[in-house]
Design a protein around this motif. Structure first.
Motif, mmCIF file in Angstrom:
data_model
loop_
_atom_site.group_PDB
_atom_site.id
_atom_site.type_symbol
_atom_site.label_atom_id
_atom_site.label_comp_id
_atom_site.label_asym_id
_atom_site.label_seq_id
_atom_site.Cartn_x
_atom_site.Cartn_y
_atom_site.Cartn_z
ATOM 1 N N ALA A 193 0.828 -1.204 0.000
ATOM 2 C CA ALA A 193 0.000 0.000 0.000
ATOM 3 C C ALA A 193 0.868 1.262 0.000
ATOM 4 O O ALA A 193 0.567 2.247 -0.688
ATOM 5 C CB ALA A 193 -0.918 -0.002 1.218
ATOM 6 N N LEU A 194 1.969 1.234 0.756
ATOM 7 C CA LEU A 194 2.873 2.381 0.788
ATOM 8 C C LEU A 194 3.596 2.558 -0.546
ATOM 9 O O LEU A 194 3.730 3.677 -1.057
ATOM 10 C CB LEU A 194 3.887 2.207 1.917
ATOM 11 N N LEU A 195 4.053 1.451 -1.111
ATOM 12 C CA LEU A 195 4.799 1.529 -2.367
ATOM 13 C C LEU A 195 3.920 1.981 -3.523
ATOM 14 O O LEU A 195 4.388 2.658 -4.444
ATOM 15 C CB LEU A 195 5.420 0.167 -2.690
ATOM 16 N N ASN A 196 2.645 1.615 -3.477
ATOM 17 C CA ASN A 196 1.735 2.013 -4.548
ATOM 18 C C ASN A 196 1.516 3.525 -4.586
ATOM 19 O O ASN A 196 1.075 4.065 -5.604
ATOM 20 C CB ASN A 196 0.394 1.291 -4.396
ATOM 21 N N LYS A 197 1.805 4.204 -3.484
ATOM 22 C CA LYS A 197 1.655 5.663 -3.435
ATOM 23 C C LYS A 197 2.891 6.376 -3.966
ATOM 24 O O LYS A 197 2.894 7.596 -4.092
ATOM 25 C CB LYS A 197 1.386 6.102 -1.989
ATOM 26 N N LEU A 198 3.932 5.603 -4.240
ATOM 27 C CA LEU A 198 5.211 6.188 -4.626
ATOM 28 C C LEU A 198 5.382 6.090 -6.134
ATOM 29 O O LEU A 198 5.818 5.080 -6.664
ATOM 30 C CB LEU A 198 6.349 5.447 -3.899
ATOM 31 N N GLY A 199 5.011 7.168 -6.819
ATOM 32 C CA GLY A 199 5.209 7.211 -8.266
ATOM 33 C C GLY A 199 6.575 7.754 -8.625
ATOM 34 O O GLY A 199 7.193 7.346 -9.605
ATOM 35 N N SER A 200 7.059 8.690 -7.816
ATOM 36 C CA SER A 200 8.399 9.239 -7.972
ATOM 37 C C SER A 200 8.852 9.755 -6.616
ATOM 38 O O SER A 200 8.034 10.012 -5.724
ATOM 39 C CB SER A 200 8.437 10.360 -9.020
ATOM 40 N N LEU A 201 10.157 9.885 -6.465
ATOM 41 C CA LEU A 201 10.710 10.334 -5.183
ATOM 42 C C LEU A 201 12.036 11.021 -5.433
ATOM 43 O O LEU A 201 12.849 10.567 -6.245
ATOM 44 C CB LEU A 201 10.916 9.142 -4.239
ATOM 45 N N GLN A 202 12.244 12.126 -4.724
ATOM 46 C CA GLN A 202 13.524 12.824 -4.757
ATOM 47 C C GLN A 202 13.934 13.118 -3.324
ATOM 48 O O GLN A 202 13.113 13.557 -2.511
ATOM 49 C CB GLN A 202 13.422 14.123 -5.548
ATOM 50 N N ALA A 203 15.202 12.846 -2.996
ATOM 51 C CA ALA A 203 15.652 13.060 -1.624
ATOM 52 C C ALA A 203 17.159 13.187 -1.575
ATOM 53 O O ALA A 203 17.875 12.691 -2.450
ATOM 54 C CB ALA A 203 15.193 11.905 -0.725
ATOM 55 N N ASN A 204 17.645 13.853 -0.540
ATOM 56 C CA ASN A 204 19.056 13.815 -0.224
ATOM 57 C C ASN A 204 19.324 12.513 0.520
ATOM 58 O O ASN A 204 18.445 11.988 1.214
ATOM 59 C CB ASN A 204 19.454 14.999 0.650
ATOM 60 N N PHE A 205 20.533 11.976 0.381
ATOM 61 C CA PHE A 205 20.847 10.751 1.108
ATOM 62 C C PHE A 205 22.186 10.877 1.818
ATOM 63 O O PHE A 205 23.070 11.634 1.415
ATOM 64 C CB PHE A 205 20.863 9.533 0.179
ATOM 65 N N SER A 206 22.308 10.113 2.891
ATOM 66 C CA SER A 206 23.557 9.972 3.633
ATOM 67 C C SER A 206 23.777 8.485 3.835
ATOM 68 O O SER A 206 22.922 7.796 4.389
ATOM 69 C CB SER A 206 23.448 10.701 4.985
ATOM 70 N N GLN A 207 24.912 7.972 3.383
ATOM 71 C CA GLN A 207 25.165 6.530 3.357
ATOM 72 C C GLN A 207 26.440 6.187 4.123
ATOM 73 O O GLN A 207 27.507 6.743 3.864
ATOM 74 C CB GLN A 207 25.289 6.059 1.911
ATOM 75 N N THR A 208 26.315 5.276 5.090
ATOM 76 C CA THR A 208 27.461 4.852 5.893
ATOM 77 C C THR A 208 27.484 3.341 5.996
ATOM 78 O O THR A 208 26.442 2.714 6.200
ATOM 79 C CB THR A 208 27.406 5.455 7.307
ATOM 80 N N THR A 209 28.669 2.743 5.873
ATOM 81 C CA THR A 209 28.827 1.299 5.992
ATOM 82 C C THR A 209 29.769 0.975 7.144
ATOM 83 O O THR A 209 30.791 1.641 7.319
ATOM 84 C CB THR A 209 29.395 0.693 4.692
ATOM 85 N N LYS A 210 29.408 -0.030 7.933
ATOM 86 C CA LYS A 210 30.272 -0.469 9.024
ATOM 87 C C LYS A 210 30.344 -1.989 9.037
ATOM 88 O O LYS A 210 29.444 -2.676 8.529
ATOM 89 C CB LYS A 210 29.756 0.042 10.368
#
Length: 239
Positions: free
Chosen positions: A50-67
């Motif tokens: 239900a949540l994914l069906n509302k997502l036609g497009s998305l724009q966002a800043n991201f911060s990515q960290t790996t440990k």
């Protein structure tokens, strides 16, 4: 280059639920007692769908960290995962997705790197090396976490077992049904209808956390954002 490969694994690959106890729990209101009840797989799948069906497009800043999370696997990680100098380092940039299958992941700090897919072809561009790699988005590559944000919801449910540790909180942990994938679990948290965090655990004992901010749900994004033309003088490698 290994950070770029790591981003591609998340983008094209995007432990138990107990790994995320802080995320999965929420403090009750004063004077109230709450009981955490896990959703059934069918309920979790329905809620996520239900949540994914509302997502036609998305724009966002991201911060990515790996440990590294499993010391016993550090030898394997050093060979196939991120270099130790990159573990714990935070990479940031801008992400755009659009159904069906359009994805742009642009790292701006501490280095510039770009991953773009038109739904059929994936371009990996490293301006520092003046090199661009072109890959076909085959069935194996499309059966990955990127489907969560830019793919087909029905295929997602076919590819993953979906769990929801607390049926009152839009937080899900997905496990790939295929046993030969590059990751072991993928957690995704929503606030409202917008994904705010993804946590990926892989078989190398590494955990990558991606936090989204300033997200815009269903903005108008031109298809040209998902096309890539190598700049003049850039070496193109086909894989």
């Amino acid at each position: 280059m290994r950070h770029l490969q790591r981003s591609l694994a998340i983008l094209l690959a995007f432990n138990t639920a107990a790994v995320w106890p802080v995320i999965a729990s929420a403090a009750p209101a004063a004077g109230q007692m709450t009981t955490q009840v896990a959703a059934t797989e069918a309920q979790a799948t329905t809620s996520l769908n239900a949540l994914l069906n509302k997502l036609g497009s998305l724009q966002a800043n991201f911060s990515q960290t790996t440990k590294a999370t499993a010391p016993s696997k550090q030898v394997a990680s050093s060979k196939a995962g991120l270099k130790s100098s990159h573990l714990g380092q935070t990479f940031s940039g801008v992400m755009q997705v659009k159904r069906q299958g359009l994805f742009r992941w642009e790292t701006t700090s501490p280095m510039k790197q770009l991953i773009v897919t038109s739904g059929k072809t994936v371009w990996i561009y490293d301006p520092d090396l003046q090199q661009a790699t072109r890959q076909t988005l085959d069935e194996q590559m499309s059966n990955t976490p990127a489907l969560l944000l830019s793919g087909n919801a029905a295929q997602i449910m076919k590819s993953y077992k979906v769990t929801q540790p607390n049926n009152a909180i839009p937080y899900f942990v997905l496990y790939p049904r295929a046993k030969d994938g590059v990751f072991e679990s993928l957690a995704i948290r929503f606030e409202g209808n917008i994904p705010t965090q993804m946590v990926l655990a892989d078989s190398l004992g590494q955990q990558t956390t991606v936090v989204f901010s300033d997200a815009k749900l269903n903005p108008v994004i031109a298809n040209s954002q998902f096309q890539f033309v190598p700049p003049k003088g850039v070496d193109v490698i086909d894989q």
